[in-house]
Design a protein around this motif. Structure first.
Motif, short mmCIF file in Angstrom:
data_model
loop_
_atom_site.label_atom_id
_atom_site.label_comp_id
_atom_site.label_asym_id
_atom_site.label_seq_id
_atom_site.Cartn_x
_atom_site.Cartn_y
_atom_site.Cartn_z
N ALA A 48 0.82 -1.22 0.00
CA ALA A 48 0.00 0.00 0.00
C ALA A 48 0.85 1.26 0.00
O ALA A 48 0.47 2.27 -0.61
CB ALA A 48 -0.93 0.00 1.20
N VAL A 49 1.97 1.23 0.71
CA VAL A 49 2.91 2.36 0.74
C VAL A 49 4.28 1.79 0.40
O VAL A 49 4.72 0.81 1.02
CB VAL A 49 2.91 3.07 2.10
CG1 VAL A 49 3.95 4.18 2.13
CG2 VAL A 49 1.53 3.62 2.42
N ASP A 50 4.95 2.42 -0.56
CA ASP A 50 6.13 1.80 -1.15
C ASP A 50 7.36 2.71 -1.07
O ASP A 50 7.82 3.27 -2.05
CB ASP A 50 5.83 1.46 -2.62
CG ASP A 50 6.91 0.61 -3.26
OD1 ASP A 50 7.79 0.12 -2.55
OD2 ASP A 50 6.86 0.44 -4.50
N THR A 75 -0.73 6.04 4.91
CA THR A 75 0.40 6.87 5.37
C THR A 75 0.01 7.64 6.61
O THR A 75 0.76 7.68 7.61
CB THR A 75 0.83 7.83 4.26
OG1 THR A 75 1.28 7.09 3.13
CG2 THR A 75 1.96 8.73 4.74
N GLY A 76 -1.17 8.28 6.59
CA GLY A 76 -1.62 9.05 7.75
C GLY A 76 -1.77 8.19 9.00
O GLY A 76 -1.38 8.61 10.10
N ARG A 77 -2.30 7.00 8.84
CA ARG A 77 -2.49 6.12 10.00
C ARG A 77 -1.16 5.63 10.55
O ARG A 77 -1.03 5.39 11.75
CB ARG A 77 -3.39 4.95 9.63
CG ARG A 77 -4.84 5.39 9.40
CD ARG A 77 -5.70 4.28 8.82
NE ARG A 77 -7.05 4.77 8.59
CZ ARG A 77 -8.06 4.65 9.43
NH1 ARG A 77 -7.86 4.06 10.61
NH2 ARG A 77 -9.25 5.12 9.16
N MET A 78 -0.17 5.46 9.68
CA MET A 78 1.16 5.09 10.19
C MET A 78 1.80 6.23 10.96
O MET A 78 2.51 6.00 11.95
CB MET A 78 2.05 4.63 9.04
CG MET A 78 1.74 3.24 8.52
SD MET A 78 3.02 2.59 7.42
CE MET A 78 2.78 3.63 5.96
N LEU A 79 1.57 7.47 10.51
CA LEU A 79 2.20 8.61 11.18
C LEU A 79 1.76 8.72 12.64
O LEU A 79 2.54 9.13 13.50
CB LEU A 79 1.86 9.91 10.43
CG LEU A 79 2.49 10.10 9.06
CD1 LEU A 79 2.06 11.42 8.45
CD2 LEU A 79 4.03 10.05 9.16
N VAL A 80 0.49 8.39 12.91
CA VAL A 80 0.01 8.46 14.30
C VAL A 80 0.03 7.08 14.95
O VAL A 80 -0.55 6.88 16.02
CB VAL A 80 -1.41 9.06 14.36
CG1 VAL A 80 -1.39 10.50 13.87
CG2 VAL A 80 -2.41 8.24 13.56
N ARG A 81 0.67 6.12 14.29
CA ARG A 81 0.88 4.77 14.80
C ARG A 81 -0.42 4.01 15.06
O ARG A 81 -0.50 3.21 15.99
CB ARG A 81 1.76 4.80 16.03
CG ARG A 81 3.26 4.95 15.76
CD ARG A 81 3.80 3.76 14.97
NE ARG A 81 3.39 2.51 15.59
CZ ARG A 81 4.02 1.96 16.62
NH1 ARG A 81 5.10 2.54 17.13
NH2 ARG A 81 3.58 0.84 17.13
N LEU A 82 -1.43 4.26 14.23
CA LEU A 82 -2.60 3.39 14.24
C LEU A 82 -2.30 2.13 13.43
O LEU A 82 -3.00 1.13 13.55
CB LEU A 82 -3.82 4.11 13.65
CG LEU A 82 -4.38 5.26 14.48
CD1 LEU A 82 -5.57 5.89 13.78
CD2 LEU A 82 -4.78 4.78 15.88
N LEU A 83 -1.28 2.20 12.57
CA LEU A 83 -0.78 1.05 11.83
C LEU A 83 0.71 0.91 12.08
O LEU A 83 1.42 1.92 12.19
CB LEU A 83 -1.03 1.21 10.33
CG LEU A 83 -2.48 1.08 9.83
CD1 LEU A 83 -2.54 1.39 8.34
CD2 LEU A 83 -3.05 -0.30 10.11
N GLU A 84 1.17 -0.31 12.16
CA GLU A 84 2.60 -0.58 12.36
C GLU A 84 3.28 -0.68 11.00
O GLU A 84 2.92 -1.53 10.18
CB GLU A 84 2.77 -1.90 13.11
CG GLU A 84 4.20 -2.30 13.36
CD GLU A 84 4.77 -1.69 14.64
OE1 GLU A 84 6.00 -1.82 14.85
OE2 GLU A 84 4.00 -1.10 15.40
N PRO A 85 4.25 0.19 10.69
CA PRO A 85 4.91 0.13 9.38
C PRO A 85 5.63 -1.19 9.18
O PRO A 85 6.13 -1.81 10.13
CB PRO A 85 5.91 1.29 9.44
CG PRO A 85 5.40 2.20 10.52
CD PRO A 85 4.74 1.30 11.52
N THR A 86 5.69 -1.62 7.93
CA THR A 86 6.43 -2.83 7.60
C THR A 86 7.93 -2.57 7.65
O THR A 86 8.71 -3.40 8.16
CB THR A 86 6.04 -3.33 6.19
OG1 THR A 86 4.63 -3.56 6.16
CG2 THR A 86 6.76 -4.62 5.85
N SER A 87 8.35 -1.43 7.14
CA SER A 87 9.77 -1.04 7.20
C SER A 87 9.86 0.46 7.09
O SER A 87 8.87 1.16 6.87
CB SER A 87 10.57 -1.73 6.08
OG SER A 87 10.13 -1.28 4.81
#
Length: 344
Positions: A48-50, A75-87
């Motif tokens: 989803a984000v590359d 991307t927005g949800r990763m910034l506030v850590r609602l999603l854990e980034p893959t890398s």
């Protein structure tokens, strides 16, 4: 009207590169596992984000635009850590928050808040406005009475009547409900607010009110915004810089004025050609760029430049080599473009 002070901590810095960025994102990726079919086989993973990278200064607004499914909301949800980034990495105020545990992240939650797209679906229908706005404060250890007074102040700040604090979300219009969502995001005096399509579900007249409100709050409280939207007119109104995403990657990022006046990436040019102009004569004269086909699936991206199957100026090189995000213009209006043949 109530005026609230910014969050404690370093004062907001100008977005001119003279101070370290508030948020620094490097090579961020998010891959979701493929869905299982009826036979039990799992499909290809969805990237989803590359590998995106950008900086955000304190007090700055970065607009994030692109077609549906390009990875903006992820991307927005990763910034506030609602999603854990893959890398990749996310640094907030000099601290790496990419993989912090929930316990270590809790003290930082007050500085990282989000406004969601649909105001009614993001508000608990069983809770009063007082409880909805004060919940983040109660989690941070506030006394119930102090949290309720703060909620009333926030309602006044966002243009709602504090006496309506004991009403439920269904008793408010869409615009009023979005103001409640904004008030909730401001409860803990954050430094970064990610606004995910905050006005797309509202009427045009209400959109203008919410945009003006968010602009005023940024000036008064020194907020930094990541403003996610597909409406480029709204993004132009609120942003300092704009990042254009396509299939999980940033294809162009830079100063708002220069990007809108002289887009370098073919995809950016196509997006801007679809924005209506207020001058009917100018609207009739300009050429509309129509992209052929649909965006490729993030589960099976094309080789080389991901935009080449739809690009009107694609060359053989575009089909084999993926372009890196490089500086296309320097100086005050620095622009980065991921294209082998940028410009006209």
């Amino acid at each position: 009207m109530t005026t609230l002070k910014p969050a404690a901590g370093p004062a907001p810095a100008p977005a001119d590169g003279s101070a370290p960025p508030l948020v620094s994102v490097r090579d961020l990726t998010m891959t979701f596992p493929g869905k299982r079919s009826a036979t039990g086989r799992r499909g290809a993973p969805v990237r989803a984000v590359d590998g995106i990278s950008f900086d955000l200064a304190a007090g700055e607004t970065l607009g994030l635009v692109g077609e549906s499914g390009c990875g903006k909301s992820t991307t927005g949800r990763m910034l506030v850590r609602l999603l854990e980034p893959t890398s990749g990495s996310i640094t907030f105020d000099g601290r790496d928050v990419t993989h912090l545990s929930q316990g270590a992240l809790r003290p930082l939650r007050r500085h990282l808040q989000m406004v969601f797209q649909d105001p009614h679906s993001s508000l608990n229908p069983r809770q009063t406005v007082a409880r909805i706005i004060s919940d983040p404060l109660l989690v941070q250890g506030w006394a119930a009475g102090d949290a309720r007074r703060r909620a009333a102040e926030l309602m006044d700040l966002v243009g709602l009547i504090p006496e309506h604090i004991d009403r439920y979300p269904h008793e408010f219009s869409g615009g009023q409900a979005q103001r409640i969502g904004i008030a909730r995001s401001l409860a803990t005096s954050p430094r970064l607010v990610v606004a995910d399509e905050p006005v797309s579900a509202l009427d045009v007249s209400v959109q203008a009110q919410i945009v003006n409100l968010m602009e005023r709050l940024r000036r008064e409280l020194g907020l930094a915004y990541v403003f996610i939207a597909h409406d480029l007119s709204v993004v132009k109104r609120v942003s300092d810089r704009v990042a254009v995403m396509y299939l999980g990657r940033i294809v162009e990022i830079g100063d708002k004025k220069s990007l809108y006046e002289d887009p370098q990436h073919p995809y950016t040019r196509a997006l801007l050609s679809a924005v209506p102009l207020p001058d009917p004569a100018a609207e009739r004269r300009r050429e509309r760029i129509t992209l052929l086909g649909d965006p490729p699936s993030p589960a099976a991206p094309p080789p080389g430049c991901s935009f080449h199957p739809r690009c009107p100026k694609a060359q053989p090189l575009c089909k084999t080599e993926r372009p890196a995000l490089t500086v296309a213009a320097a100086g005050p209006a620095t622009r980065e473009v991921a294209c082998h043949f940028p410009g006209d």
